[in-house]
Design an enzyme around this catalytic site. Structure first.
Site, PDB file in Angstrom:
ATOM      1  N   GLY A 256     -18.048  27.422 -30.899  1.00 12.07           N
ATOM      2  CA  GLY A 256     -19.001  28.298 -30.241  1.00 12.07           C
ATOM      3  C   GLY A 256     -19.388  29.498 -31.088  1.00 12.07           C
ATOM      4  CB  VAL A 257     -17.707  31.497 -33.656  1.00 11.51           C
ATOM      5  CG1 VAL A 257     -18.085  32.622 -34.609  1.00 11.51           C
ATOM      6  CG2 VAL A 257     -16.817  32.010 -32.527  1.00 11.51           C
TER       7      VAL A 257
ATOM      8  CG  HIS B  36     -29.187  20.124 -40.622  1.00 10.93           C
ATOM      9  ND1 HIS B  36     -28.780  20.994 -41.603  1.00 10.93           N
ATOM     10  CD2 HIS B  36     -28.248  19.138 -40.580  1.00 10.93           C
ATOM     11  CE1 HIS B  36     -27.653  20.557 -42.151  1.00 10.93           C
ATOM     12  NE2 HIS B  36     -27.315  19.432 -41.547  1.00 10.93           N
TER      13      HIS B  36
ATOM     14  N   GLY C 172     -22.756  28.447 -39.499  1.00  9.53           N
ATOM     15  CA  GLY C 172     -23.203  27.409 -40.405  1.00  9.53           C
ATOM     16  C   GLY C 172     -24.592  27.651 -40.963  1.00  9.53           C
TER      17      GLY C 172
ATOM     18  CB  SER D  21     -27.473  14.756 -42.147  1.00 13.41           C
ATOM     19  OG  SER D  21     -27.674  15.982 -42.807  1.00 13.41           O
TER      20      SER D  21
END
Length: 492
Positions: free
Chosen positions: A313-314, A429, A317, A342
């Site tokens: 939840g933090v 992304h 990225g 990916s």
């Protein structure tokens, strides 16, 4: 009755399900059939408040009431406002040492104490809220807001902050939450503690307080071992494998926190190449010759791994990718293209649920061609999914392969929930402003790749001039895709 007989009789009465009638049976003439016992309603665990007031521990409870009260006293001593921060840290350290020796069920009791016994004072909160409401639109509004904010700060937050004073306190709290998370669905009493931890972590682990560090083959062996341990996308199989990923045409960067200096919170692996890669095998080929710096025009982000479950939840990225792009541009100005290679982790599961509706959108010609190949006219979802299991053997003209490519485009470019992509990697992304650039058949032929997406992989392109435009599209529920991907959408 002698003493031995009296003890035997008394003990039998204390056993669960015992009945005095079992000691002295009635005469046959007195015996009467007993009514069927009523089945007691299923009850949940005894409330924490009741356990703290009790004397004896019930079956299924971890800490005995006396130990529970002692644990609460120790936690209250940590948060005691009359002691210095140094003393509070010392007390917290003692609790951490005691906690380390507890079993999981006993730790759950500690979580409950933190969650329930250190909540905000409801009376103060209610009073502050009323005061704030009454002050709205008056000169006292600002002061009333300050008062309300202070009332909402729970003793629980203060408790957790004091644990962080200890040098090992941050590690303790992150690990505590990692262990706590799987239990939230089964015990909602723990939700306040989880919310408090997530809120504090979002501040403590803000990117402004993190260090970006390059991880190379010259880094300490203990740090490289953590790459092997935490790699979540493409498993590292050997030291030769990890050395290849840290070669001259590779880069690896991680975010580090000062209180966890030897553990990357998240790291990204980058390949420096001369084109957008379409498969993972060449990038992981240990025998491949390195690409020279003066030929590299493209940076491929092929693996991003979070290492700490307790920090779920933090989000950091997106900032990691931006910082890495800046570092690469400084080092190699020739780099013009920044893209990913990916996985598509949710594709197989999504297709299993949506194959039928996709088949309904095929025109008659395509449906007939597909049906002949899979032996079912009209084609059925069951037969299509069975044929997809042989994805690695399908040639470019196979109707099954073509349908899988169509389905993957639909999944990544149109499948949304509440305006966000359903695929977790796409959500990450695309939320950063990338676009779906290209689908790659057999991009990952490994067992994991086949299990996730029939081997399909995707390139997300980070066009640095259009990131904001793509984010704006996503905010409208629209996914940015290239013309090549747009051509794969089913028209029906």
């Amino acid at each position: 009755m002698n003493a031995s007989g009296w003890i035997t009789r008394s003990v039998s009465r204390l056993r669960p399900g015992s009945d005095a009638a079992e000691v002295k049976k009635p005469a046959a003439s007195e015996a009467k059939p007993k009514p069927a016992p009523k089945v007691a309603a299923t009850v949940g665990p005894r409330p924490l408040a009741e356990r703290l007031e009790a004397t004896l521990r019930r079956h299924g409870e971890a800490l005995a009431p006396r130990a529970l009260r002692r644990a609460l006293t120790e936690l209250q001593a940590v948060v005691d406002s009359s002691v210095s921060e140094v003393e509070a840290g010392r007390r917290a350290h003692a609790v951490v040492k005691w906690y380390a020796g507890r079993e999981l069920d006993e730790r759950r009791d500690v979580w409950l104490l933190m969650s329930e016994r250190f909540a905000p004072d409801l009376q103060k909160v209610s009073s502050a809220r009323d005061r704030h409401g009454a002050a709205m639109g008056t000169p006292d509004e600002a002061q009333a807001e300050v008062h309300l904010r202070r009332a909402l700060v729970s003793p629980r937050a203060r408790l957790l902050q004091r644990f962080a004073i200890d040098p090992d306190g941050m590690r303790f709290l992150v690990d505590l939450r990692a262990e706590l998370l799987p239990h939230l669905k089964g015990d909602r009493r723990l939700l306040p503690l989880d919310a408090e931890l997530e809120h504090l972590f979002s501040t403590w682990f803000d990117v402004a307080f993190l260090d970006l560090r390059r991880i190379s083959w010259d880094s300490p062996a203990s740090l490289i071992e953590k790459l092997i341990q935490y790699e979540a996308v493409h498993d590292i199989k050997s030291w030769a494998d990890v050395k290849n990923r840290l070669d001259s045409d590779r880069r690896c960067y991680g975010f580090f926190h000062p209180r966890l200096p030897n553990t990357p919170l998240i790291f990204v692996e980058v390949a420096l190449v001369d084109h957008i890669s379409e498969g993972i095998v060449p990038l992981l080929d240990e025998a491949a010759a390195p690409v020279k710096h003066d030929r590299a025009t493209t940076a491929i982000f092929y693996s991003i791994s979070n290492t700490q479950n307790g920090l779920r939840g933090v989000s950091f990225g997106d900032s990691l990718i931006k910082r890495v792009v800046e570092e690469l541009q400084k080092e190699m100005p020739r780099l013009k293209i920044f893209a990913t290679l990916s996985p598509v982790p949710g594709f197989r599961g999504w297709l299993a649920k949506n194959a039928g509706s996709l088949l309904e959108r095929l025109d008659e010609k395509r449906a007939t061609e597909l049906g002949r190949v899979i032996g079912s006219l009209p084609p059925t979802a069951e037969r299509v999914l069975a044929a997809a299991e042989e994805a690695s053997a399908l040639d470019a003209k196979s109707p099954v392969r073509q349908l899988l490519m169509n389905a993957a485009a639909e999944y990544l470019g149109r499948a949304t929930a509440e305006g966000k992509p359903v695929d977790p990697v796409a959500r990450f992304h695309l939320g950063n402003g990338a676009r779906v650039e290209r689908l790659n058949w057999a991009g990952d032929p490994s067992p994991k790749g086949l299990k996730q997406s029939y081997g399909l992989m995707v390139n997300y392109l980070y066009d640095l001039k259009r990131l904001d435009k793509h984010r704006a599209l996503l905010a409208q529920g629209k996914v940015a895709v290239s013309g090549e991907v747009d051509d794969l959408f089913l028209k029906g």
